[in-house]
Design an enzyme around this catalytic site. Structure first.
Site, mmCIF file in Angstrom:
data_model
loop_
_atom_site.group_PDB
_atom_site.id
_atom_site.type_symbol
_atom_site.label_atom_id
_atom_site.label_comp_id
_atom_site.label_asym_id
_atom_site.label_seq_id
_atom_site.Cartn_x
_atom_site.Cartn_y
_atom_site.Cartn_z
ATOM 1 N N SER A 109 0.849 -1.191 0.000
ATOM 2 C CA SER A 109 0.000 0.000 0.000
ATOM 3 C C SER A 109 0.882 1.238 0.000
ATOM 4 O O SER A 109 1.994 1.235 0.551
ATOM 5 C CB SER A 109 -0.894 0.007 1.245
ATOM 6 O OG SER A 109 -1.496 1.272 1.432
ATOM 7 N N SER A 110 0.368 2.310 -0.590
ATOM 8 C CA SER A 110 1.135 3.565 -0.627
ATOM 9 C C SER A 110 1.299 4.190 0.752
ATOM 10 O O SER A 110 2.120 5.094 0.936
ATOM 11 C CB SER A 110 0.456 4.570 -1.560
ATOM 12 O OG SER A 110 -0.844 4.893 -1.087
ATOM 13 N N CYS A 111 0.546 3.706 1.746
ATOM 14 C CA CYS A 111 0.667 4.260 3.102
ATOM 15 C C CYS A 111 1.985 3.888 3.756
ATOM 16 O O CYS A 111 2.284 4.357 4.865
ATOM 17 C CB CYS A 111 -0.504 3.834 3.968
ATOM 18 S SG CYS A 111 -0.475 2.089 4.435
ATOM 19 N N TYR A 138 -1.138 -0.449 10.198
ATOM 20 C CA TYR A 138 -1.307 -1.110 8.900
ATOM 21 C C TYR A 138 -0.067 -0.895 8.033
ATOM 22 O O TYR A 138 0.429 -1.831 7.389
ATOM 23 C CB TYR A 138 -2.547 -0.550 8.205
ATOM 24 C CG TYR A 138 -2.806 -1.106 6.832
ATOM 25 C CD1 TYR A 138 -3.307 -2.392 6.670
ATOM 26 C CD2 TYR A 138 -2.567 -0.343 5.686
ATOM 27 C CE1 TYR A 138 -3.557 -2.906 5.402
ATOM 28 C CE2 TYR A 138 -2.822 -0.850 4.419
ATOM 29 C CZ TYR A 138 -3.316 -2.132 4.279
ATOM 30 O OH TYR A 138 -3.561 -2.638 3.020
ATOM 31 N N LYS A 142 2.646 -3.634 6.365
ATOM 32 C CA LYS A 142 2.976 -3.710 4.937
ATOM 33 C C LYS A 142 4.481 -3.545 4.703
ATOM 34 O O LYS A 142 5.056 -4.195 3.820
ATOM 35 C CB LYS A 142 2.187 -2.647 4.164
ATOM 36 C CG LYS A 142 0.701 -2.963 4.055
ATOM 37 C CD LYS A 142 0.465 -4.261 3.312
ATOM 38 C CE LYS A 142 -0.987 -4.621 3.147
ATOM 39 N NZ LYS A 142 -1.178 -5.895 2.432
ATOM 40 N N HIS A 181 -13.070 3.258 1.989
ATOM 41 C CA HIS A 181 -12.202 4.328 1.504
ATOM 42 C C HIS A 181 -13.022 5.405 0.797
ATOM 43 O O HIS A 181 -14.228 5.285 0.629
ATOM 44 C CB HIS A 181 -11.145 3.743 0.572
ATOM 45 C CG HIS A 181 -10.148 2.869 1.274
ATOM 46 N ND1 HIS A 181 -10.179 1.495 1.202
ATOM 47 C CD2 HIS A 181 -9.104 3.178 2.082
ATOM 48 C CE1 HIS A 181 -9.186 0.990 1.926
ATOM 49 N NE2 HIS A 181 -8.529 1.980 2.468
#
Length: 323
Positions: A109-111, A138, A142, A181
């Site tokens: 994920s880009s987070c 989270y 990842k 989202h």
């Protein structure tokens, strides 16, 4: 002895991304696709995962299984987000190695990138700053998945790759009013406002933050593309300790532009009201996708086209969407 037909395990095949990968693989006639529902296989259960790999012996693994959610869900269930995601990743990656899986693709994920990362966010931004507090558990899970793949590659010589998608949307998304989202939440809100004949829809924030969105079918196509790249070509565009690939469109829009496009697609004719008393979040989140472009892949589905397809799917599946 392995069968002549490649056996491909897609973990998380009922989720938005996993189901899109299955569709893509089936369209390509890629091989025998192996799946398990959560009721059939709890990926947090180490023994159950070990037994599954012993029984099925897949050749290739797409690790799309994850516990996901929006800001509210991440804030409310941080322990579940970090524990379940780390356990699923560790169980699958380790058992894949133990049972001879040479190729695996981990979906992140880009987070994973710092809250204040330079825009657009390049792969090299990983671990260079503080994470966004609301989804830090989270994000850490990842990041651990990326490092698991890198570590197994270094120590055991396997070929485990990672792709980091931007904000995804599309069929089989979660349209829960609180735990979803921005796109599914907004789509449902506009749809219900249209049905109710509401005069306006309120959107949180000023509408000025910029976000990037990728249709899940594009994500699936990119995932299969990256997985199928020759190992030498993939290695030429990555580094041993920086082996993940960003996946996105390379284009972003303001939340206001997203809301205006959504209203047009849904057919909501009322007013848009932006509640500036609500938080905007990070001013901009855009992925640097130059590495993926150099590897021969670019997104194909425009935001308007993707929103229209998603709304059509939503209308056809209202009895089944999660609420």
């Amino acid at each position: 002895m392995r069968k002549s037909v490649m056996k491909i395990y897609v973990a998380g095949h009922r989720g938005m991304v996993g189901s899109a990968i299955v569709r893509r693989l089936e369209e390509m006639g890629a091989g025998e696709i192996v799946t398990r529902t959560h009721a059939q296989l709890d990926l947090v259960d180490q023994r159950a995962v070990a037994n599954f790999f012993e029984e099925e012996r897949p050749d290739v693994v797409y690790l799309a299984a994850a516990k996901v959610g929006g800001i509210h869900a991440n804030n409310t269930y941080p322990a579940e987000f970090i524990y379940q995601n780390m356990m699923m990743e560790a169980n699958i990656i380790h058992q894949a190695y133990l049972h001879g899986v040479r190729k695996l693709l981990f979906l992140g994920s880009s987070c994973i990138y710092p809250k204040l990362a330079e825009q657009p966010m390049a792969e090299s931004a990983l671990l260079t700053g503080v994470l966004e507090a609301t989804n830090e558990p989270y994000a850490l899970a990842k990041i651990a998945g990326i490092k698991l793949c890198e570590s197994y590659n270094r120590q055991y010589g396997v070929d485990y790759r990672s792709v980091m998608p931007t904000n995804l949307y599309g069929m089989n998304d979660n349209f829960h009013p609180e735990n979803s989202h921005v796109i599914p939440a907004m789509l449902r809100r506009f749809h219900e406002a249209k049905l109710a004949g509401a005069a306006e829809v309120v959107v949180w924030g000023t509408g000025t933050p910029m976000r990037e969105f990728l249709h899940v079918d594009d994500m699936a196509a990119a995932s299969v593309h990256v997985m199928n790249l020759d190992r030498d070509i993939y290695s030429q565009h990555t580094e041993p300790m920086l082996s993940h690939i960003n996946v996105g469109t390379g284009l972003d829009c303001t939340i206001r532009e997203l809301a205006e496009t959504m209203a047009e697609v849904v057919g909501f004719a009322g007013a848009l009201v932006f509640d500036s008393s609500k938080p905007d979040g990070t001013p901009r989140k855009l992925m640097d996708v130059s590495r993926l472009a150099d590897l021969g892949w670019r997104a194909q589905i425009s935001l308007r086209e993707g929103l229209a397809e998603t709304y059509a799917w939503f209308l056809s599946n209202q009895d089944n969407y999660r609420d």
